[in-house]
Design an enzyme around this catalytic site. Structure first.
Site, PDB file in Angstrom:
ATOM      1  N   HIS A 194     -20.519-105.851  45.794  1.00 37.00           N
ATOM      2  CA  HIS A 194     -19.179-105.362  46.117  1.00 37.00           C
ATOM      3  C   HIS A 194     -19.201-104.434  47.322  1.00 37.00           C
ATOM      4  O   HIS A 194     -18.299-104.429  48.140  1.00 37.00           O
ATOM      5  CB  HIS A 194     -18.584-104.627  44.918  1.00 37.00           C
ATOM      6  CG  HIS A 194     -18.012-105.567  43.913  1.00 37.00           C
ATOM      7  ND1 HIS A 194     -17.948-105.278  42.580  1.00 37.00           N
ATOM      8  CD2 HIS A 194     -17.481-106.784  44.072  1.00 37.00           C
ATOM      9  CE1 HIS A 194     -17.390-106.293  41.949  1.00 37.00           C
ATOM     10  NE2 HIS A 194     -17.094-107.216  42.837  1.00 37.00           N
ATOM     11  N   ARG A 301     -12.001-121.677  44.869  1.00 37.93           N
ATOM     12  CA  ARG A 301     -12.967-121.921  43.791  1.00 37.93           C
ATOM     13  C   ARG A 301     -12.387-121.348  42.490  1.00 37.93           C
ATOM     14  O   ARG A 301     -12.682-120.214  42.111  1.00 37.93           O
ATOM     15  CB  ARG A 301     -14.304-121.245  44.113  1.00 37.93           C
ATOM     16  CG  ARG A 301     -15.088-121.897  45.252  1.00 37.93           C
ATOM     17  CD  ARG A 301     -16.398-121.166  45.485  1.00 37.93           C
ATOM     18  NE  ARG A 301     -17.361-121.923  46.244  1.00 37.93           N
ATOM     19  CZ  ARG A 301     -17.610-121.738  47.550  1.00 37.93           C
ATOM     20  NH1 ARG A 301     -16.965-120.817  48.225  1.00 37.93           N
ATOM     21  NH2 ARG A 301     -18.524-122.468  48.157  1.00 37.93           N
ATOM     22  N   ARG A 337      -9.523-126.195  43.791  1.00 35.26           N
ATOM     23  CA  ARG A 337     -10.528-127.032  43.136  1.00 35.26           C
ATOM     24  C   ARG A 337     -10.480-126.807  41.629  1.00 35.26           C
ATOM     25  O   ARG A 337     -10.427-125.655  41.183  1.00 35.26           O
ATOM     26  CB  ARG A 337     -11.912-126.664  43.677  1.00 35.26           C
ATOM     27  CG  ARG A 337     -13.021-127.367  42.955  1.00 35.26           C
ATOM     28  CD  ARG A 337     -14.332-127.182  43.642  1.00 35.26           C
ATOM     29  NE  ARG A 337     -14.934-125.885  43.367  1.00 35.26           N
ATOM     30  CZ  ARG A 337     -16.098-125.508  43.883  1.00 35.26           C
ATOM     31  NH1 ARG A 337     -16.744-126.300  44.719  1.00 35.26           N
ATOM     32  NH2 ARG A 337     -16.609-124.341  43.581  1.00 35.26           N
ATOM     33  N   GLU A 435     -20.285-134.447  47.080  1.00 37.02           N
ATOM     34  CA  GLU A 435     -21.388-133.497  46.895  1.00 37.02           C
ATOM     35  C   GLU A 435     -22.647-134.192  46.382  1.00 37.02           C
ATOM     36  O   GLU A 435     -23.711-133.596  46.332  1.00 37.02           O
ATOM     37  CB  GLU A 435     -21.004-132.425  45.866  1.00 37.02           C
ATOM     38  CG  GLU A 435     -19.731-131.706  46.198  1.00 37.02           C
ATOM     39  CD  GLU A 435     -19.465-130.548  45.273  1.00 37.02           C
ATOM     40  OE1 GLU A 435     -19.855-129.432  45.614  1.00 37.02           O
ATOM     41  OE2 GLU A 435     -18.854-130.776  44.201  1.00 37.02           O
ATOM     42  N   ASN A 458     -23.191-127.655  50.508  1.00 37.80           N
ATOM     43  CA  ASN A 458     -24.167-126.858  49.740  1.00 37.80           C
ATOM     44  C   ASN A 458     -24.825-127.733  48.668  1.00 37.80           C
ATOM     45  O   ASN A 458     -26.041-127.738  48.507  1.00 37.80           O
ATOM     46  CB  ASN A 458     -23.493-125.662  49.048  1.00 37.80           C
ATOM     47  CG  ASN A 458     -22.707-124.814  50.027  1.00 37.80           C
ATOM     48  OD1 ASN A 458     -22.940-124.888  51.218  1.00 37.80           O
ATOM     49  ND2 ASN A 458     -21.757-124.041  49.527  1.00 37.80           N
ATOM     50  N   ASP A 459     -24.003-128.448  47.949  1.00 30.18           N
ATOM     51  CA  ASP A 459     -24.551-129.312  46.904  1.00 30.18           C
ATOM     52  C   ASP A 459     -25.081-130.628  47.465  1.00 30.18           C
ATOM     53  O   ASP A 459     -26.077-131.157  46.981  1.00 30.18           O
ATOM     54  CB  ASP A 459     -23.492-129.589  45.832  1.00 30.18           C
ATOM     55  CG  ASP A 459     -23.429-128.447  44.833  1.00 30.18           C
ATOM     56  OD1 ASP A 459     -24.505-127.986  44.415  1.00 30.18           O
ATOM     57  OD2 ASP A 459     -22.317-128.007  44.494  1.00 30.18           O
ATOM     58  N   ARG A 469     -30.709-125.155  44.818  1.00 25.93           N
ATOM     59  CA  ARG A 469     -30.220-124.155  45.775  1.00 25.93           C
ATOM     60  C   ARG A 469     -30.318-122.727  45.255  1.00 25.93           C
ATOM     61  O   ARG A 469     -30.124-121.773  45.997  1.00 25.93           O
ATOM     62  CB  ARG A 469     -28.785-124.482  46.233  1.00 25.93           C
ATOM     63  CG  ARG A 469     -27.757-124.469  45.135  1.00 25.93           C
ATOM     64  CD  ARG A 469     -26.438-125.082  45.595  1.00 25.93           C
ATOM     65  NE  ARG A 469     -25.441-124.085  45.923  1.00 25.93           N
ATOM     66  CZ  ARG A 469     -24.130-124.304  45.852  1.00 25.93           C
ATOM     67  NH1 ARG A 469     -23.665-125.493  45.506  1.00 25.93           N
ATOM     68  NH2 ARG A 469     -23.282-123.362  46.144  1.00 25.93           N
ATOM     69  N   CYS A 506     -16.317-128.134  53.401  1.00 26.77           N
ATOM     70  CA  CYS A 506     -16.027-126.798  52.874  1.00 26.77           C
ATOM     71  C   CYS A 506     -17.285-126.062  52.427  1.00 26.77           C
ATOM     72  O   CYS A 506     -17.208-124.965  51.891  1.00 26.77           O
ATOM     73  CB  CYS A 506     -15.015-126.868  51.728  1.00 26.77           C
ATOM     74  SG  CYS A 506     -15.625-127.789  50.321  1.00 26.77           S
TER      75      CYS A 506
HETATM   76  C1  PEP Z   1     -20.491-127.026  48.148  1.00 26.20           C
HETATM   77  O1  PEP Z   1     -21.219-127.485  47.261  1.00 26.20           O
HETATM   78  O2  PEP Z   1     -20.728-127.142  49.379  1.00 26.20           O
HETATM   79  C2  PEP Z   1     -19.273-126.296  47.775  1.00 26.20           C
HETATM   80  C3  PEP Z   1     -18.381-125.929  48.674  1.00 26.20           C
HETATM   81  O3  PEP Z   1     -19.124-125.961  46.472  1.00 26.20           O
HETATM   82  P1  PEP Z   1     -19.914-124.733  45.784  1.00 26.20           P
HETATM   83  O4  PEP Z   1     -20.664-123.991  46.849  1.00 26.20           O
HETATM   84  O5  PEP Z   1     -18.880-123.923  45.107  1.00 26.20           O
HETATM   85  O6  PEP Z   1     -20.818-125.467  44.832  1.00 26.20           O
HETATM   86 MG    MG Z   2     -20.463-127.541  45.252  1.00 26.44          MG
END
Ligand code: PEP
Ligand code: MG
Length: 575
Positions: A194, A301, A337, A435, A458-459, A469, A506
């Site tokens: 924070h 999210r 989402r 993803e 990311n996924d 990850r 995203c």
């Molecule tokens: C992703 O996987 O890139 C994504 C945006 O979702 P999160 O990071 O919330 O898994």
């Molecule tokens: Mg994701």
């Protein structure tokens, strides 16, 4: 003596100033026993300190400075809740009575028990809330030991000062006026703490996780803090100082220029319109979205509404949150989402023990396995579509069967709203996240059945490269520039564009400047990133000509040697 320390960069900017040390109370306290006749007095002493700390929070909330960001209230509320947790407010009293010990000791033991519970969380965000517990306990301890409250030391006016602390709570930071300090640095803290978030919202350079800085730095030492690189230079020599003064004025000039871009459209040099949207976790984040000039929310999210609490949010609470976000954006798109729970984000009541959580019952899989939870969210979401430009995004879809099932759920929910005469946007667009490599490779089902796509890099990277990850041991193998990842990205973006299906990215790649041109070259026209990244990405877009980057982007896609890919990317970014 001059020396350099490295920490975690959490708020950019370069500051040069003199060290101002904050004293810190560690929870190292004496332990002693009391005769029976003094126990009631000891309990009263604890309760008085508790009440004074409670009053302090109330007064802090009542006197919230005008410049304070909206999240300050949330932080203070969280700290008030921690203070009122029975483990901090009741258990110490029971322990004083039971063990006839001093109040400080009882508080220390109970705090450690509470902190230990946070160790069990796999989610890094939840684990970091340990810091909040310690901060609240320290505040209470200061009251108990009769030390003055957590007042920050007054800043000097004759020179720039940099606040040096072992740890700083958001409640401490709230008392600083913007620019009162040139920078903050702390021994503790992580990128999602924070304190880091607050420092960013104060627009003040900040480096955390410097371990022993508070011990090594002396009052009035000259410091250079680089909030971009996470570097702290103590007592620099003349040459280094001169170099950083130059960098500092360049940085400030850059920031002024970026501010002017807030209302500018993000068009490339050849006039192509690029949409830069923001990722949010809660409706209050909309303030920042607007301040940074994002033209929509590309990823809300929603699962963050479900975390950190005992009872799950019901339909009304969710509806209010989604509606608030939509209204806050005044008709600009808000992509919400459906909850991506499971794996590293577990909630009470529906925890699942999976031997491999990232591959287990997560996101849409969990929604389909918990129809009641899913229906409640869909009702709230559909109802909110009546009040703004909401799109619904579904995470972790792997193929046609899951898409069909999801769409059936949505249709059934629409029918039940129809039956009750509740309005919703009949044209609401439903999108899917790409993803999982299977989704990227068998796109047909997605482009045929859904209205838009959003690539979660990311996924997608995690599943393509088989890299967890959340596992630090394999973090060095997590490579967005792996040829397999680049091929999947280029394929998904290219196919969607050909078919006229809107597509965005995203994941974190969308906000990292080194990938902006590469993604533009792949054909991406919509990016979604954390709000703070929007201005710099916008600037990169404004200085990019799509015809000029086309050939080099294709070259990168054809290369298979990692070094060569990096060399070419470097060239692309220097065009
Ligand atoms: C992703 O996987 O890139 C994504 C945006 O979702 P999160 O990071 O919330 O898994
Ligand atoms: Mg994701």
């Amino acid at each position: 003596m001059s020396f350099t320390l490295h920490g975690i960069a959490v708020s950019s900017g370069i500051a040069i100033g003199h060290a101002h040390l904050v004293s810190h109370t560690s929870l190292e306290v004496a332990h002693y026993n009391l005769p029976k006749q003094f126990i009631a007095e000891e309990v009263a002493r604890f309760n008085t300190a508790l009440k004074a700390t409670r009053d302090e929070f109330i007064s802090l909330r009542g006197n919230r400075p005008l410049h304070a960001a909206a999240e300050f209230d949330a932080f203070l509320e969280l700290h008030q809740m921690i203070l009122d947790d029975p483990l901090l407010s009741v258990a110490p009293v029971e322990m004083i009575e039971r063990e006839r010990c001093n109040a400080e000791w009882a508080l220390k033991v109970q705090t450690e028990t509470l902190v230990a519970q946070f160790d069990l969380f796999e989610d890094a965000y939840l684990r970091e809330r340990q810091t909040d517990v310690t901060q609240v306990a320290e505040r209470l301890l200061k009251r108990l030991t009769g030390q003055p409250g957590h007042q920050p030391p007054p800043a000097r006016h004759d020179v720039e000062t940099i606040l040096v602390a072992h740890d700083l709570s958001p409640a401490d930071l709230i008392q600083f006026k913007p620019q009162q300090y040139a920078a903050f640095l702390t021994d503790l803290g992580g990128a999602t703490s924070h304190t880091a978030i607050v420092a960013r919202s104060l627009n003040t350079p900040c480096v955390v996780g410097l371990h022993h800085a508070r011990e090594l730095i002396r009052e009035d030492d000259l410091l250079i803090l680089d909030g971009e690189q996470g570097v702290l230079i103590v007592n620099p020599d003349k040459t280094v100082l001169a170099e950083y003064k130059l960098r500092q004025s360049e940085w400030e000039l850059e920031r002024k220029k970026l501010k002017r871009l807030r209302t500018a459209r993000a068009n490339t040099l050849d006039g192509t319109v690029i949409e830069l949207h923001a990722n949010i976790e809660k409706p209050e984040d909309i303030v920042e979205v607007k301040e940074n000039g994002a033209t929509g929310v590309g990823l809300f999210r929603s699962e963050f509404l479900f975390l950190n609490r005992d009872e799950l949010p019901g339909e009304e609470e969710q509806f209010e949150a989604y509606r608030a976000a939509a209204k806050g954006m005044d008709g600009q798109p808000v992509t919400i989402r459906t909850f991506d729970l499971g794996a590293d984000k577990q909630i009470k009541g529906v925890e699942r023990v999976a031997s491999n959580p990232a591959l287990g019952l997560r996101a849409i899989r969990l929604c389909l396995a918990e129809p009641q939870l899913f229906r409640t969210q869909l009702r709230a979401l559909l109802r909110a579509t009546h009040y703004g430009n909401i799109k619904i995004l579904v995470p972790m879809l792997s193929g046609a069967a899951e898409i069909n099932q999801t769409l059936q759920f949505i249709d059934a929910t629409k029918q039940s709203l129809d039956a009750e005469g509740i309005p919703y946007d009949r044209e609401v667009r439903i999108g899917g996240m790409i993803e999982i490599p299977a989704a990227a490779l068998a796109l047909n089902a997605f482009t045929k059945k859904l209205d838009f796509l959003s690539i979660g890099t990311n996924d997608l990277i995690q599943y393509t490269l088989a890299i967890d990850r959340t596992d630090e041991e394999v973090a060095h193998l997590y490579d967005p520039l792996h040829p397999a990842v680049l091929h999947l990205l280029s394929h998904v973006i290219g196919t969607a564009n050909k078919l006229g299906v809107p597509v965005s990215v995203c994941g974190e790649m969308a906000g990292e400047l080194i990938y902006t041109r590469l993604l533009l070259g792949f054909g991406l026209r919509q990016f979604s990133m954390s709000s703070a990244q929007v201005p710099t990405v916008k600037q990169r877009v404004l200085t990019t000509s799509l015809p000029d980057i086309a050939a080099l982007t294709q070259k990168i896609l054809r290369a298979d040697d990692p070094m060569r890919i990096r060399e070419l990317l470097d060239k692309l970014n220097r065009l």
